[in-house]
Scaffold this motif. Structure first.
Motif, short mmCIF file in Angstrom:
data_model
loop_
_atom_site.label_atom_id
_atom_site.label_comp_id
_atom_site.label_asym_id
_atom_site.label_seq_id
_atom_site.Cartn_x
_atom_site.Cartn_y
_atom_site.Cartn_z
N PRO A 144 52.75 40.35 25.57
CA PRO A 144 53.69 41.42 25.89
C PRO A 144 53.27 42.72 25.23
O PRO A 144 52.60 42.72 24.19
N ALA A 145 53.66 43.82 25.83
CA ALA A 145 53.33 45.14 25.29
C ALA A 145 54.37 46.14 25.78
O ALA A 145 55.21 45.82 26.62
N ILE A 146 54.29 47.33 25.25
CA ILE A 146 55.12 48.44 25.66
C ILE A 146 54.20 49.47 26.32
O ILE A 146 53.14 49.79 25.78
N GLY A 147 54.58 49.97 27.50
CA GLY A 147 53.72 50.93 28.18
C GLY A 147 54.37 51.46 29.44
O GLY A 147 55.58 51.33 29.63
N PRO A 148 53.57 52.04 30.36
CA PRO A 148 54.10 52.59 31.60
C PRO A 148 54.67 51.51 32.50
O PRO A 148 54.09 50.43 32.63
N ALA A 149 55.76 51.80 33.18
CA ALA A 149 56.45 50.82 34.01
C ALA A 149 55.60 50.27 35.14
O ALA A 149 55.80 49.15 35.59
N TRP A 150 54.62 51.01 35.62
CA TRP A 150 53.83 50.63 36.80
C TRP A 150 52.73 49.60 36.51
O TRP A 150 52.14 49.07 37.44
N VAL A 151 52.44 49.32 35.27
CA VAL A 151 51.27 48.49 34.93
C VAL A 151 51.35 47.08 35.54
O VAL A 151 50.38 46.62 36.14
N ASP A 152 52.46 46.38 35.38
CA ASP A 152 52.54 45.02 35.91
C ASP A 152 52.44 45.00 37.43
O ASP A 152 51.81 44.10 38.00
N ALA A 153 53.02 45.98 38.10
CA ALA A 153 52.88 46.05 39.56
C ALA A 153 51.42 46.26 39.95
O ALA A 153 50.93 45.67 40.92
N ALA A 154 50.71 47.08 39.20
CA ALA A 154 49.28 47.31 39.48
C ALA A 154 48.49 46.02 39.32
O ALA A 154 47.62 45.70 40.15
N TYR A 155 48.78 45.25 38.27
CA TYR A 155 48.10 43.96 38.10
C TYR A 155 48.38 43.04 39.29
O TYR A 155 47.47 42.38 39.80
N LEU A 156 49.64 42.98 39.72
CA LEU A 156 49.97 42.11 40.86
C LEU A 156 49.26 42.56 42.13
O LEU A 156 48.83 41.72 42.93
N ALA A 157 49.10 43.86 42.32
CA ALA A 157 48.38 44.35 43.50
C ALA A 157 46.92 43.87 43.49
O ALA A 157 46.37 43.52 44.54
N THR A 158 46.31 43.82 42.31
CA THR A 158 44.92 43.33 42.26
C THR A 158 44.87 41.84 42.57
O THR A 158 43.88 41.37 43.14
N TRP A 159 45.93 41.11 42.23
CA TRP A 159 45.98 39.70 42.62
C TRP A 159 46.12 39.56 44.13
O TRP A 159 45.54 38.66 44.74
N LEU A 160 46.92 40.42 44.75
CA LEU A 160 47.03 40.39 46.22
C LEU A 160 45.65 40.56 46.85
O LEU A 160 45.30 39.87 47.81
N LEU A 161 44.86 41.48 46.30
CA LEU A 161 43.50 41.69 46.80
C LEU A 161 42.64 40.45 46.60
O LEU A 161 41.87 40.07 47.48
#
Length: 146
Positions: A54-71
Motif C-alpha cells: 500500500p502507498a499514498i499517491g495520486p488517485a489515478w494510479v490503480d486505474a492505470a495499473y488495471l488498464a495495463t492488465w486489460l492490455l
C-alpha cells in the motif's frame, strides 16, 4: 505507510525531479490486477485483497495499473484507454505525472528483468501516454471557521 513509490515501494525508482508529480493523498493498492480482486457474493461485491504494497499517491494510479492488465489480456489500447476515461482522476491527471509514472515503472521493470524481457510490459505502460488528459478542475479552498 509509504508515500507513493513506483512499482516496488522504493523511492530510488524515481529521480529527484520525478518525486513531486507523483505526490498525492489517496490510498493506493499498487498491485491492482485480476488476482487481487475477490468477488464475495452472487451480487458481485468485490474486495481488493493482498495489500502487500500500500502507498499514498495520486488517485489515478490503480486505474492505470488495471488498464495495463486489460492490455495484457488482449484488449486494444483504444479499449483500455476508453475504460480509463471513465475515471475523473485519470482524465484530469497531470500529463507530466503520468509520464513520470510510466518512465519510472518502465525503468523498474527493465532493471528487474532486463531490457528484452521488459519490452512487452513497458509497451503496455507506454500506451498510457496516448491519452488526451483534460485540464483539472481547480479545487476551491474551504474557508476556515472563525
Amino acid at each position: 505507510m509509504a508515500r507513493w513509490t513506483v512499482g516496488t515501494g522504493r523511492q530510488e525508482n524515481r529521480t529527484p525531479r520525478e518525486r513531486n508529480p507523483l505526490n498525492g493523498s489517496h490510498l493506493l493498492h499498487t498491485d491492482a490486477n485480476p488476482h487481487n480482486v475477490m468477488i464475495g457474493s452472487p451480487d458481485g461485491d468485490a474486495y481488493a485483497v493482498d495489500w502487500a504494497m500500500p502507498a499514498i499517491g495520486p488517485a489515478w494510479v490503480d486505474a492505470a495499473y488495471l488498464a495495463t492488465w486489460l492490455l495484457s489480456y488482449g484488449q486494444s489500447p483504444a479499449d483500455a484507454l476508453g475504460w480509463l476515461s471513465g475515471f475523473t482522476s485519470w482524465r484530469q491527471a497531470d500529463p507530466t505525472a503520468v509520464e513520470t509514472f510510466v518512465n519510472a515503472t518502465c525503468r523498474h521493470w527493465t532493471a528487474t528483468v532486463g531490457e528484452k524481457d521488459a519490452e512487452r510490459s513497458n509497451a503496455r505502460f507506454r500506451h498510457l501516454l496516448d491519452f488526451p488528459h483534460e485540464a483539472p478542475v481547480p479545487r476551491r479552498r474551504r474557508s476556515s471557521p472563525r
